[in-house]
Design a protein around this motif. Structure first.
Motif, PDB file in Angstrom:
ATOM      1  N   GLY A 123      -5.251   7.348  -4.057  1.00 21.07           N
ATOM      2  CA  GLY A 123      -5.898   7.151  -5.345  1.00 21.07           C
ATOM      3  C   GLY A 123      -5.174   6.232  -6.304  1.00 21.07           C
ATOM      4  N   THR A 124      -4.100   5.581  -5.853  1.00 18.82           N
ATOM      5  CA  THR A 124      -3.349   4.688  -6.734  1.00 18.82           C
ATOM      6  C   THR A 124      -3.354   3.260  -6.192  1.00 18.82           C
ATOM      7  N   VAL A 125      -2.976   2.338  -7.047  1.00 21.25           N
ATOM      8  CA  VAL A 125      -2.768   0.951  -6.640  1.00 21.25           C
ATOM      9  C   VAL A 125      -1.286   0.778  -6.314  1.00 21.25           C
ATOM     10  N   ILE A 126      -0.984   0.287  -5.136  1.00 20.53           N
ATOM     11  CA  ILE A 126       0.410   0.057  -4.749  1.00 20.53           C
ATOM     12  C   ILE A 126       0.850  -1.292  -5.308  1.00 20.53           C
ATOM     13  N   GLU A 127       1.856  -1.264  -6.171  1.00 23.60           N
ATOM     14  CA  GLU A 127       2.309  -2.481  -6.840  1.00 23.60           C
ATOM     15  C   GLU A 127       3.376  -3.226  -6.046  1.00 23.60           C
ATOM     16  N   ARG A 128       4.199  -2.475  -5.325  1.00 23.02           N
ATOM     17  CA  ARG A 128       5.284  -3.122  -4.602  1.00 23.02           C
ATOM     18  C   ARG A 128       5.670  -2.275  -3.399  1.00 23.02           C
ATOM     19  N   VAL A 129       6.098  -2.955  -2.332  1.00 21.30           N
ATOM     20  CA  VAL A 129       6.505  -2.279  -1.102  1.00 21.30           C
ATOM     21  C   VAL A 129       7.909  -2.730  -0.725  1.00 21.30           C
ATOM     22  N   GLY A 130       8.750  -1.775  -0.395  1.00 15.85           N
ATOM     23  CA  GLY A 130      10.088  -2.087   0.080  1.00 15.85           C
ATOM     24  C   GLY A 130      10.350  -1.433   1.422  1.00 15.85           C
ATOM     25  N   LEU A 131      11.030  -2.145   2.284  1.00 18.21           N
ATOM     26  CA  LEU A 131      11.449  -1.626   3.585  1.00 18.21           C
ATOM     27  C   LEU A 131      12.967  -1.632   3.610  1.00 18.21           C
ATOM     28  N   ASP A 184       2.633   0.178  10.746  1.00 20.47           N
ATOM     29  CA  ASP A 184       1.913   1.453  10.642  1.00 20.47           C
ATOM     30  C   ASP A 184       1.510   1.738   9.195  1.00 20.47           C
ATOM     31  N   LEU A 185       2.399   1.407   8.250  1.00 20.06           N
ATOM     32  CA  LEU A 185       2.082   1.614   6.837  1.00 20.06           C
ATOM     33  C   LEU A 185       0.921   0.725   6.401  1.00 20.06           C
ATOM     34  N   LYS A 186       0.933  -0.520   6.851  1.00 19.46           N
ATOM     35  CA  LYS A 186      -0.154  -1.442   6.493  1.00 19.46           C
ATOM     36  C   LYS A 186      -1.498  -0.908   6.953  1.00 19.46           C
ATOM     37  N   ALA A 187      -1.531  -0.421   8.180  1.00 20.37           N
ATOM     38  CA  ALA A 187      -2.788   0.088   8.727  1.00 20.37           C
ATOM     39  C   ALA A 187      -3.247   1.342   7.988  1.00 20.37           C
ATOM     40  N   ALA A 188      -2.312   2.224   7.682  1.00 16.87           N
ATOM     41  CA  ALA A 188      -2.671   3.497   7.057  1.00 16.87           C
ATOM     42  C   ALA A 188      -3.031   3.349   5.585  1.00 16.87           C
ATOM     43  N   LEU A 189      -2.375   2.405   4.897  1.00 15.29           N
ATOM     44  CA  LEU A 189      -2.568   2.249   3.456  1.00 15.29           C
ATOM     45  C   LEU A 189      -3.517   1.110   3.105  1.00 15.29           C
ATOM     46  N   ASP A 190      -3.898   0.332   4.102  1.00 12.63           N
ATOM     47  CA  ASP A 190      -4.783  -0.814   3.888  1.00 12.63           C
ATOM     48  C   ASP A 190      -4.198  -1.756   2.833  1.00 12.63           C
ATOM     49  N   ILE A 191      -2.966  -2.157   3.069  1.00 13.47           N
ATOM     50  CA  ILE A 191      -2.288  -3.066   2.142  1.00 13.47           C
ATOM     51  C   ILE A 191      -1.889  -4.334   2.879  1.00 13.47           C
ATOM     52  N   LEU A 202       0.557  -6.469   1.107  1.00  7.19           N
ATOM     53  CA  LEU A 202       1.607  -6.987   0.238  1.00  7.19           C
ATOM     54  C   LEU A 202       2.790  -7.449   1.077  1.00  7.19           C
ATOM     55  N   ALA A 203       3.423  -8.528   0.644  1.00  5.51           N
ATOM     56  CA  ALA A 203       4.655  -8.958   1.305  1.00  5.51           C
ATOM     57  C   ALA A 203       5.765  -7.997   0.902  1.00  5.51           C
ATOM     58  N   PRO A 204       6.369  -7.300   1.850  1.00  2.00           N
ATOM     59  CA  PRO A 204       7.394  -6.318   1.490  1.00  2.00           C
ATOM     60  C   PRO A 204       8.732  -6.979   1.200  1.00  2.00           C
ATOM     61  N   ILE A 205       9.552  -6.283   0.449  1.00  2.00           N
ATOM     62  CA  ILE A 205      10.951  -6.675   0.296  1.00  2.00           C
ATOM     63  C   ILE A 205      11.733  -5.955   1.387  1.00  2.00           C
ATOM     64  N   LEU A 206      12.422  -6.722   2.207  1.00  2.00           N
ATOM     65  CA  LEU A 206      13.201  -6.166   3.315  1.00  2.00           C
ATOM     66  C   LEU A 206      14.655  -6.080   2.883  1.00  2.00           C
ATOM     67  N   ALA A 227      13.442   3.394   6.279  1.00  2.00           N
ATOM     68  CA  ALA A 227      12.937   3.984   5.043  1.00  2.00           C
ATOM     69  C   ALA A 227      11.942   3.034   4.395  1.00  2.00           C
ATOM     70  N   PHE A 228      11.144   3.584   3.495  1.00  4.03           N
ATOM     71  CA  PHE A 228      10.261   2.741   2.696  1.00  4.03           C
ATOM     72  C   PHE A 228      10.330   3.186   1.249  1.00  4.03           C
ATOM     73  N   SER A 229      10.001   2.265   0.372  1.00  8.62           N
ATOM     74  CA  SER A 229       9.899   2.560  -1.053  1.00  8.62           C
ATOM     75  C   SER A 229       8.619   1.917  -1.571  1.00  8.62           C
ATOM     76  N   LEU A 230       7.883   2.653  -2.380  1.00  6.39           N
ATOM     77  CA  LEU A 230       6.651   2.142  -2.982  1.00  6.39           C
ATOM     78  C   LEU A 230       6.723   2.308  -4.490  1.00  6.39           C
ATOM     79  N   VAL A 231       6.214   1.305  -5.203  1.00 12.43           N
ATOM     80  CA  VAL A 231       5.959   1.460  -6.631  1.00 12.43           C
ATOM     81  C   VAL A 231       4.457   1.668  -6.770  1.00 12.43           C
ATOM     82  N   LEU A 232       4.095   2.821  -7.307  1.00  9.47           N
ATOM     83  CA  LEU A 232       2.689   3.200  -7.414  1.00  9.47           C
ATOM     84  C   LEU A 232       2.189   2.922  -8.825  1.00  9.47           C
ATOM     85  N   GLY A 233       1.121   2.155  -8.923  1.00  6.99           N
ATOM     86  CA  GLY A 233       0.574   1.792 -10.219  1.00  6.99           C
ATOM     87  C   GLY A 233      -0.500   2.754 -10.677  1.00  6.99           C
ATOM     88  N   LYS A 234      -1.407   2.247 -11.486  1.00  5.34           N
ATOM     89  CA  LYS A 234      -2.460   3.082 -12.062  1.00  5.34           C
ATOM     90  C   LYS A 234      -3.427   3.553 -10.981  1.00  5.34           C
TER      91      LYS A 234
END
Length: 286
Positions: free
Chosen positions: A224-232, A247-254, A256-260, A277-284
């Motif tokens: 239910g949120t907009v993913i603003e940033r993705v980190g690996l 796997d994350l791209k397929a599951a989240l339908d994103i 975004l170019a991740p920061i590695l 590990a992964f890190s996400l910034v979740l927006g509105k």
């Protein structure tokens, strides 16, 4: 426009290209093997760290930067023409880094220095630094930048999977017998960032299930949120974390170019090699 320069520590796990692009001043975490000292990002990285650990069969200690290290960073910023200095540190819950930065500030009574406890580790800290850098670049003033940092801090999640208990046992964080049994049963810890600390969330059986669980956690958190940033984030396991991203791209339908990012020795010494590990910034909300 008032010139604002950023200072942070190497526990932010930011790639060198980001540090260089925004001219961020980094203060390194130190790694101590008995009487030998190494400097994160200069004389040691994750690969060298675990080569030394495996060779010597000991876990080193970490040391937060001293106040004098931050004094040097602040002076560098002033020499570059900074009118304001914004220092973002790793979580004060697990490191004395923030306290050192605050103590160093006292020796610059005429300078406009702001020190922030990110309450984050790795990219949970790094994303705050990056958001601040982007805000500075577009000319935002300090109150706006701090609001941006707070938004990112409150909306960032981190989850990690450990492939082995070996290094936890070596570091005394669990008994060697328990670690041996855990490895025999293929128990894989899942960690998350809570209250400024990396905590054990749960344990699963097999590495395949651990990777699946990371994806499930991402889906649950991002619902239910907009993913603003993705980190690996990884420790000597770039191939593994890139596979996780597929796997994350397929599951989240994103898309975004991740920061590695590498975890970096100040943190990876506490988790072990092979971590993904992964890190996400979740927006509105959508």
């Amino acid at each position: 426009m008032t010139k604002i320069i950023l200072v942070t520590d190497t526990n932010a796990s930011l790639p060198k290209e980001i540090i260089e692009k925004y001219q961020i001043i980094e203060v390194p975490i130190n790694i101590q093997f008995s009487d030998e000292s190494y400097v994160t990002g200069e004389t040691i990285d994750d690969e060298k760290l675990f080569s030394l650990i495996d060779d010597r069969n000991i876990i080193p200690t970490t040391a937060a930067p001293s106040p004098s290290a931050f004094e040097g960073a602040y002076q560098t910023a002033l020499d570059r023409g900074a009118k304001k200095i914004l220092c973002i540190c790793c979580s004060g819950e697990v490191s004395a880094t923030y306290n050192s930065a605050v103590m160093a500030k006292e020796n610059f009574p005429e300078a406009d220095i702001h020190v922030i406890d990110s309450r984050g580790l790795s990219l949970a800290e790094g994303f705050q630094v990056l958001a601040a850098a982007e805000a500075i670049e577009v000319g935002k003033d300090l109150p706006e930048i701090i609001k941006t940092i707070e938004h990112v801090r409150d909306r960032t999640i981190v989850y990690a999977a450990l492939p082995t208990l070996k290094y936890l046992a070596m570091g005394g964080r669990m008994g060697k017998l328990a670690a041996g049994v855990g490895n025999t049963l293929e128990i894989k810890p899942i960690l998350t960032l809570r209250e400024g600390k990396l905590d054990l969330l749960e344990k699963v059986r097999t590495w395949r299930k651990a990777k699946q669980r990371l994806v499930e956690l991402a889906v649950d958190e991002a619902k239910g949120t907009v993913i603003e940033r993705v980190g690996l984030i990884h420790v000597n396991n770039e191939e593994g974390v890139l596979a996780l991203y597929e796997d994350l791209k397929a599951a989240l339908d994103i898309n975004l170019a991740p920061i590695l990012a590498e975890f970096t020795p100040g943190l990876s010494v506490h988790t072990g090699s092979g971590v993904i590990a992964f890190s996400l910034v979740l927006g509105k909300e959508k």
